[in-house]
Every structure is written in C-alpha cells, then in structure tokens.
Design a protein around this motif. Sequence first.
Motif, PDB file in Angstrom:
ATOM      1  N   SER A  56      -9.402 -33.262   0.647  1.00  0.00           N
ATOM      2  CA  SER A  56      -9.684 -34.790   0.797  1.00  0.00           C
ATOM      3  C   SER A  56      -8.916 -35.452   0.350  1.00  0.00           C
ATOM      4  N   TYR A  57      -9.038 -36.977   0.811  1.00  0.00           N
ATOM      5  CA  TYR A  57      -8.253 -37.981   0.072  1.00  0.00           C
ATOM      6  C   TYR A  57      -9.206 -39.089   0.092  1.00  0.00           C
ATOM      7  N   SER A  58      -8.894 -39.476  -1.339  1.00  0.00           N
ATOM      8  CA  SER A  58      -9.743 -40.969  -1.844  1.00  0.00           C
ATOM      9  C   SER A  58      -8.913 -42.025  -1.934  1.00  0.00           C
ATOM     10  N   THR A  59      -9.297 -43.258  -1.479  1.00  0.00           N
ATOM     11  CA  THR A  59      -8.520 -44.433  -2.028  1.00  0.00           C
ATOM     12  C   THR A  59      -9.640 -45.329  -2.612  1.00  0.00           C
ATOM     13  N   TYR A  60      -9.215 -46.239  -3.352  1.00  0.00           N
ATOM     14  CA  TYR A  60     -10.097 -47.216  -3.971  1.00  0.00           C
ATOM     15  C   TYR A  60      -9.730 -48.627  -3.468  1.00  0.00           C
ATOM     16  N   ASN A  61      -9.119 -48.679  -2.372  1.00  0.00           N
ATOM     17  CA  ASN A  61      -8.544 -49.823  -1.613  1.00  0.00           C
ATOM     18  C   ASN A  61      -9.213 -50.381  -0.391  1.00  0.00           C
ATOM     19  N   SER A  62     -10.154 -49.459  -0.053  1.00  0.00           N
ATOM     20  CA  SER A  62     -10.962 -49.843   1.210  1.00  0.00           C
ATOM     21  C   SER A  62     -12.535 -49.652   1.083  1.00  0.00           C
ATOM     22  N   GLY A  63     -13.124 -50.149   1.851  1.00  0.00           N
ATOM     23  CA  GLY A  63     -14.541 -50.041   1.667  1.00  0.00           C
ATOM     24  C   GLY A  63     -15.222 -51.038   0.540  1.00  0.00           C
ATOM     25  N   ILE A  64     -16.172 -50.644   0.034  1.00  0.00           N
ATOM     26  CA  ILE A  64     -16.795 -51.540  -1.113  1.00  0.00           C
ATOM     27  C   ILE A  64     -15.866 -51.443  -2.435  1.00  0.00           C
ATOM     28  N   ASN A  65     -16.303 -49.738  -2.856  1.00  0.00           N
ATOM     29  CA  ASN A  65     -15.353 -49.377  -4.126  1.00  0.00           C
ATOM     30  C   ASN A  65     -14.373 -48.181  -3.764  1.00  0.00           C
ATOM     31  N   GLY A  66     -14.454 -47.865  -2.467  1.00  0.00           N
ATOM     32  CA  GLY A  66     -13.398 -46.742  -1.945  1.00  0.00           C
ATOM     33  C   GLY A  66     -14.038 -46.141  -0.966  1.00  0.00           C
ATOM     34  N   VAL A  67     -13.199 -45.123  -0.514  1.00  0.00           N
ATOM     35  CA  VAL A  67     -13.578 -44.240   0.652  1.00  0.00           C
ATOM     36  C   VAL A  67     -13.083 -42.968   0.338  1.00  0.00           C
ATOM     37  N   VAL A  68     -13.641 -41.770   0.707  1.00  0.00           N
ATOM     38  CA  VAL A  68     -13.362 -40.612   0.437  1.00  0.00           C
ATOM     39  C   VAL A  68     -13.230 -39.900   1.930  1.00  0.00           C
ATOM     40  N   VAL A  69     -11.942 -39.162   2.577  1.00  0.00           N
ATOM     41  CA  VAL A  69     -12.138 -38.450   3.679  1.00  0.00           C
ATOM     42  C   VAL A  69     -11.890 -37.127   3.402  1.00  0.00           C
ATOM     43  N   TYR A  70     -12.782 -36.143   4.178  1.00  0.00           N
ATOM     44  CA  TYR A  70     -12.556 -34.951   4.121  1.00  0.00           C
ATOM     45  C   TYR A  70     -12.385 -34.103   5.581  1.00  0.00           C
ATOM     46  N   ASN A  71     -11.466 -33.122   5.408  1.00  0.00           N
ATOM     47  CA  ASN A  71     -11.093 -32.427   6.667  1.00  0.00           C
ATOM     48  C   ASN A  71     -12.123 -31.151   6.632  1.00  0.00           C
ATOM     49  N   ILE A  72     -12.903 -31.114   7.580  1.00  0.00           N
ATOM     50  CA  ILE A  72     -13.778 -30.038   7.778  1.00  0.00           C
ATOM     51  C   ILE A  72     -13.173 -28.850   8.367  1.00  0.00           C
ATOM     52  N   ASN A  73     -12.380 -29.069   9.779  1.00  0.00           N
ATOM     53  CA  ASN A  73     -11.813 -28.048  10.400  1.00  0.00           C
ATOM     54  C   ASN A  73     -10.504 -28.402  11.124  1.00  0.00           C
ATOM     55  N   ASN A  74     -10.106 -29.610  10.942  1.00  0.00           N
ATOM     56  CA  ASN A  74      -8.940 -30.113  11.509  1.00  0.00           C
ATOM     57  C   ASN A  74      -9.263 -30.826  12.799  1.00  0.00           C
ATOM     58  N   ASN A  75     -10.452 -30.740  13.295  1.00  0.00           N
ATOM     59  CA  ASN A  75     -10.849 -31.487  14.387  1.00  0.00           C
ATOM     60  C   ASN A  75     -12.192 -32.585  13.850  1.00  0.00           C
ATOM     61  N   GLN A  76     -12.716 -32.076  13.016  1.00  0.00           N
ATOM     62  CA  GLN A  76     -13.978 -33.028  12.324  1.00  0.00           C
ATOM     63  C   GLN A  76     -13.619 -33.263  10.824  1.00  0.00           C
ATOM     64  N   PHE A  77     -13.713 -34.482  10.729  1.00  0.00           N
ATOM     65  CA  PHE A  77     -13.586 -35.197   9.397  1.00  0.00           C
ATOM     66  C   PHE A  77     -14.729 -36.079   8.987  1.00  0.00           C
ATOM     67  N   THR A  78     -15.220 -36.063   7.703  1.00  0.00           N
ATOM     68  CA  THR A  78     -16.351 -36.945   7.219  1.00  0.00           C
ATOM     69  C   THR A  78     -15.257 -38.133   6.221  1.00  0.00           C
ATOM     70  N   ALA A  79     -16.162 -39.141   6.420  1.00  0.00           N
ATOM     71  CA  ALA A  79     -15.562 -40.337   5.537  1.00  0.00           C
ATOM     72  C   ALA A  79     -16.803 -41.029   4.666  1.00  0.00           C
ATOM     73  N   PHE A  80     -16.820 -41.178   3.336  1.00  0.00           N
ATOM     74  CA  PHE A  80     -17.903 -41.915   2.865  1.00  0.00           C
ATOM     75  C   PHE A  80     -17.455 -42.871   1.962  1.00  0.00           C
ATOM     76  N   GLU A  81     -18.433 -43.792   1.537  1.00  0.00           N
ATOM     77  CA  GLU A  81     -17.981 -45.056   0.580  1.00  0.00           C
ATOM     78  C   GLU A  81     -18.297 -44.183  -0.651  1.00  0.00           C
ATOM     79  N   LEU A  82     -17.389 -44.380  -1.735  1.00  0.00           N
ATOM     80  CA  LEU A  82     -17.163 -44.081  -3.058  1.00  0.00           C
ATOM     81  C   LEU A  82     -17.954 -45.232  -3.913  1.00  0.00           C
ATOM     82  N   SER A  83     -19.158 -45.604  -3.620  1.00  0.00           N
ATOM     83  CA  SER A  83     -19.979 -46.435  -4.348  1.00  0.00           C
ATOM     84  C   SER A  83     -21.407 -45.531  -4.504  1.00  0.00           C
ATOM     85  N   ASP A  84     -21.914 -45.205  -5.682  1.00  0.00           N
ATOM     86  CA  ASP A  84     -23.205 -44.603  -5.719  1.00  0.00           C
ATOM     87  C   ASP A  84     -24.364 -45.428  -5.182  1.00  0.00           C
ATOM     88  N   PRO A  85     -25.108 -44.703  -4.174  1.00  0.00           N
ATOM     89  CA  PRO A  85     -25.783 -45.556  -3.042  1.00  0.00           C
ATOM     90  C   PRO A  85     -27.144 -45.817  -3.850  1.00  0.00           C
TER      91      PRO A  85
END
Length: 144
Positions: A56-85
Amino acid sequence: MIQKVCSLFMLLLVLNSCSTNADDRIDNPNLVNVSFRLNLDLDFPEYNNLNFPGNSYSTYNSGINGVVVYNINNNQFTAFELSDPNHPLGECSTLRVQGVIAKCDCDDGNSYNILTGELTNGSGQYTMKPYRVSKNGNTLEVYN
C-alpha cells in the motif's frame, strides 16, 4: 374487500417510502465530500511498493485527512479516506496505516481493513469512505 384494499394501500405506501438511492444508504455525516485527483506514477521510487500485490501507499496530502491505496493483484486497487468514518473530524480522527490495518488515534480503538474498508475493531456503523481508482499504463489515478 375493504381489508384487501387497505392492505394493498399500506403495502404500496411502505414500498414507495423505501429509497433506491445508494447515497441515502451510505451518506456519512462525519465526512464531507471533497473533489480531488491524485496521480501516482508507478515508475517513481516513492510509489514503487504499489507495483507489488499486497502493498500500500499512504499520503496525508489528498482527500480529507489522507488517502491509502492498496494493490490487490496488479489489476485491482482499492483507495480509502484516512479519516475515521465513525468520528466527527478532529485531532484523533486521522487513521494511521500499519500493514493492512488503519487505526484511529481516538480512545475507542477503531481499526479498519484497508483492503475492504470494513471495521475490524471498535464500534460504529460506517465503513471507510472509498475512492475510485483507475490504472492507465503505469499511472494510477485516485479520485472522488
């Protein structure tokens, strides 16, 4: 006969009151909708971990408080907000990524799976806020 008409009327009233809009089901009052586009060139050393599944890769410079991107299988990726919902935005509501878990700094111990966005520990009714990810060549675009 009147009983059947009343029953039918009540059934129609109930069905008509149900919402089919997905936004009504996932609207989270704790997180605002922000528009952004984050481009990650996988050829850059900073994003090199995203070339391998399970990283994964995390940045705290985008989104609300940050974004994390996760590589599932090189074709599928997820991305989520780094603020507790499940918390209003505040000093402790930013999530910190440790492996595949994003943990909240608040006292309730909320933690979330960055692959699915689901709550793994703590309490609350909301999952992590997902963002869209598209891959074009060696570039990932994360956006809302």
